[in-house]
Write a protein that holds these residues in place. Structure first.
Motif, PDB file in Angstrom:
ATOM      1  N   THR A  75       0.824  -1.211   0.000  1.00 17.68           N
ATOM      2  CA  THR A  75       0.000   0.000   0.000  1.00 17.68           C
ATOM      3  C   THR A  75       0.858   1.261   0.000  1.00 17.68           C
ATOM      4  OG1 THR A  75      -0.295  -0.485   2.369  1.00 17.68           O
ATOM      5  CG2 THR A  75      -2.154  -0.930   0.916  1.00 17.68           C
ATOM      6  N   LEU A 107       1.785   2.239  -3.504  1.00 17.53           N
ATOM      7  CA  LEU A 107       0.705   2.755  -4.348  1.00 17.53           C
ATOM      8  C   LEU A 107       0.076   4.029  -3.806  1.00 17.53           C
ATOM      9  CD1 LEU A 107      -0.779  -0.749  -5.099  1.00 17.53           C
ATOM     10  CD2 LEU A 107       0.296   0.773  -6.771  1.00 17.53           C
ATOM     11  N   LYS A 141      -7.092   5.705  -7.433  1.00 16.69           N
ATOM     12  CA  LYS A 141      -6.322   5.435  -6.213  1.00 16.69           C
ATOM     13  C   LYS A 141      -7.128   4.673  -5.160  1.00 16.69           C
ATOM     14  CE  LYS A 141      -3.673   7.889  -2.653  1.00 16.69           C
ATOM     15  NZ  LYS A 141      -3.202   9.227  -2.195  1.00 16.69           N
ATOM     16  N   ILE A 172      -7.513   1.032  -6.299  1.00 16.47           N
ATOM     17  CA  ILE A 172      -6.223   0.343  -6.284  1.00 16.47           C
ATOM     18  C   ILE A 172      -5.815   0.018  -4.851  1.00 16.47           C
ATOM     19  CG2 ILE A 172      -3.735   0.739  -6.575  1.00 16.47           C
ATOM     20  CD1 ILE A 172      -4.264   1.887  -9.275  1.00 16.47           C
ATOM     21  N   GLN A 212      -7.855  -2.896  -3.466  1.00 11.48           N
ATOM     22  CA  GLN A 212      -7.373  -4.191  -3.934  1.00 11.48           C
ATOM     23  C   GLN A 212      -6.022  -4.537  -3.312  1.00 11.48           C
ATOM     24  OE1 GLN A 212      -7.727  -5.141  -8.108  1.00 11.48           O
ATOM     25  NE2 GLN A 212      -9.648  -4.022  -8.323  1.00 11.48           N
ATOM     26  N   ALA A 213      -5.167  -3.540  -3.130  1.00  8.39           N
ATOM     27  CA  ALA A 213      -3.864  -3.796  -2.500  1.00  8.39           C
ATOM     28  C   ALA A 213      -4.030  -4.215  -1.042  1.00  8.39           C
ATOM     29  CB  ALA A 213      -2.980  -2.557  -2.599  1.00  8.39           C
ATOM     30  N   THR A 228      -2.619  -9.218  -8.805  1.00  6.75           N
ATOM     31  CA  THR A 228      -2.216  -7.815  -8.969  1.00  6.75           C
ATOM     32  C   THR A 228      -2.709  -7.232 -10.296  1.00  6.75           C
ATOM     33  OG1 THR A 228      -0.109  -8.657  -9.813  1.00  6.75           O
ATOM     34  CG2 THR A 228      -0.152  -7.939  -7.517  1.00  6.75           C
ATOM     35  N   MET A 233      -4.805  -4.001 -10.227  1.00 10.39           N
ATOM     36  CA  MET A 233      -3.993  -2.817  -9.899  1.00 10.39           C
ATOM     37  C   MET A 233      -3.251  -2.318 -11.137  1.00 10.39           C
ATOM     38  SD  MET A 233      -2.314  -4.114  -6.306  1.00 10.39           S
ATOM     39  CE  MET A 233      -3.009  -5.616  -5.623  1.00 10.39           C
ATOM     40  N   SER A 237      -3.919   1.259 -13.098  1.00  6.91           N
ATOM     41  CA  SER A 237      -2.779   2.171 -13.275  1.00  6.91           C
ATOM     42  C   SER A 237      -2.587   2.526 -14.743  1.00  6.91           C
ATOM     43  CB  SER A 237      -1.498   1.541 -12.723  1.00  6.91           C
ATOM     44  OG  SER A 237      -1.597   1.327 -11.335  1.00  6.91           O
TER      45      SER A 237
END
Length: 356
Positions: free
Chosen positions: A114, A117, A160, A163, A166-167, A214, A217, A221
């Motif tokens: 995290t 990101l 953001k 993402i 999910q992270a 991943t 993500m 991005s």
């Protein structure tokens, strides 16, 4: 040229560019991280860093396909993918191969995901609860590389939140799945059941599989390179990848590892299917859902190629060539259609040449 042939030609062009242009960039980035790990840090941590690079290169290769998304600067995006995926693979080794099963240590280590990101948050002390601590700056350098790259994305503010969601789910999965087998399943189910009501189509272990990828993500991005990205497009991408494309990715990964994991006593989400017939039915369902969702996304040919590529890459693995895995593999390929079968044969060829 008919639409289907046009899409196939476009996909083949993408695949050719991926192999010829992106693979060398991935090699270059991994060589840099390999050199850094070799020269810095204590042996225990350096050994795990080097092992993750050497044995999981294909993770970075696969994720780097998103560097070919429309409008994305390929070299910069490969740098982001390789750094983030290397964090993931390195932490997996630290949790899985160092003889440690400490929940607090695993949770603290995964703050790197995290932090990588979110350029706005303070950098954490990742080894605070881990017995080995001196990596020579390897993990912080990976984190900073990711932060530098996501800071360049003009629409990152729109992606953001998703993402990071999910992270965080990914990090929670990794924290629980590496615990001692005596407590692992109970802890995982308690965690999964907090989230499962939002996903009534999934079994608990399918939800866990969706958190383990991943790819969502990376796609978000890549989309954030578009200065005209809309919140609606972000929502479409998020719903397509989580749970469907992410879930297909990890279920295929576990599917080909099933025999190996049974021998090693390792956790495998496909074990929770009660028969080969159920395994085939659920993998078919995830494939259909992933392809349907991909069809509705912006630049649809790209995510459709990604889904077909997942089938081709995993099902071409030699581990899928043993019974009863082989029968399920063949059924999935028959149902997938001509182009995924063509990609499957290409992946088999690439494996023979040691390019995958």
């Amino acid at each position: 040229m008919p639409p289907s042939l046009t899409a196939t030609a476009s996909s083949l062009t993408l695949l050719t560019k991926f192999i010829r242009e992106v693979f060398p960039l991935v090699d270059h980035e991994l060589d840099n991280w390999h050199s850094y790990a070799t020269e810095h840090g204590m042996r225990e941590l350096a050994d795990q860093a080097l092992a993750s690079i050497q044995s999981k290169k294909f993770h970075c290769q696969g994720g780097s396909v998103y560097s070919l998304y429309k409008g994305v600067p390929t070299r910069d995006f490969v740098r982001l993918v390789v750094a983030l995926q290397t964090i993931s693979d390195y932490l997996d080794n630290l949790c899985d191969r160092a003889g440690i099963a400490d929940e607090a240590a695993f949770r603290q280590l995964h703050l790197a995901m995290t932090d990588a990101l979110d350029p706005d948050r303070p950098v954490s002390d990742y080894y605070a609860a881990y017995p080995y601590k001196d990596d020579g700056g390897y993990l912080p350098k990976l984190v900073m590389t990711c932060r530098q790259e996501v800071a360049k994305l003009p629409s990152y503010h729109l992606v953001k939140t998703e993402i990071l969601r999910q992270a965080e789910l990914y990090s929670e999965l990794q924290t629980y799945k590496h615990l001692d087998s005596s407590v692992r399943e109970e802890k995982m189910l308690t965690w999964i059941n907090r989230h499962l009501p939002g996903y009534p189509e999934l079994t608990p272990w399918e939800f866990a599989a969706a958190t383990g990828s991943t790819l969502g993500m990376f796609m978000l991005s890549a989309a954030a390179h578009n200065p005209s990205l809309t919140p609606q497009a972000v929502s479409q991408i998020a719903a397509a990848y989580f749970p469907w494309i992410n879930g297909l990715h990890i279920l295929l990964d576990y599917f080909i590892d099933e025999a190996e994991d049974r021998l090693g006593g390792d956790l495998n989400f496909v074990f929770y299917y009660t028969s080969p017939e159920e395994t085939l039915a659920r993998l078919t369902y995830f494939t259909e859902q992933a392809r349907t969702q991909a069809h509705g996304l912006p630049e649809a040919a790209f995510p459709q190629t990604v889904v077909d590529g997942l089938l081709a890459m995993y099902l071409s693995d030699p581990k899928a060539d043993v019974a009863p895995t082989r029968a399920i593999r063949d059924s999935l390929l028959r149902a997938a259609g001509l182009y995924p079968r063509l990609m499957y044969r290409l992946c088999r060829l690439l494996r023979k040449k040691n390019l995958l």
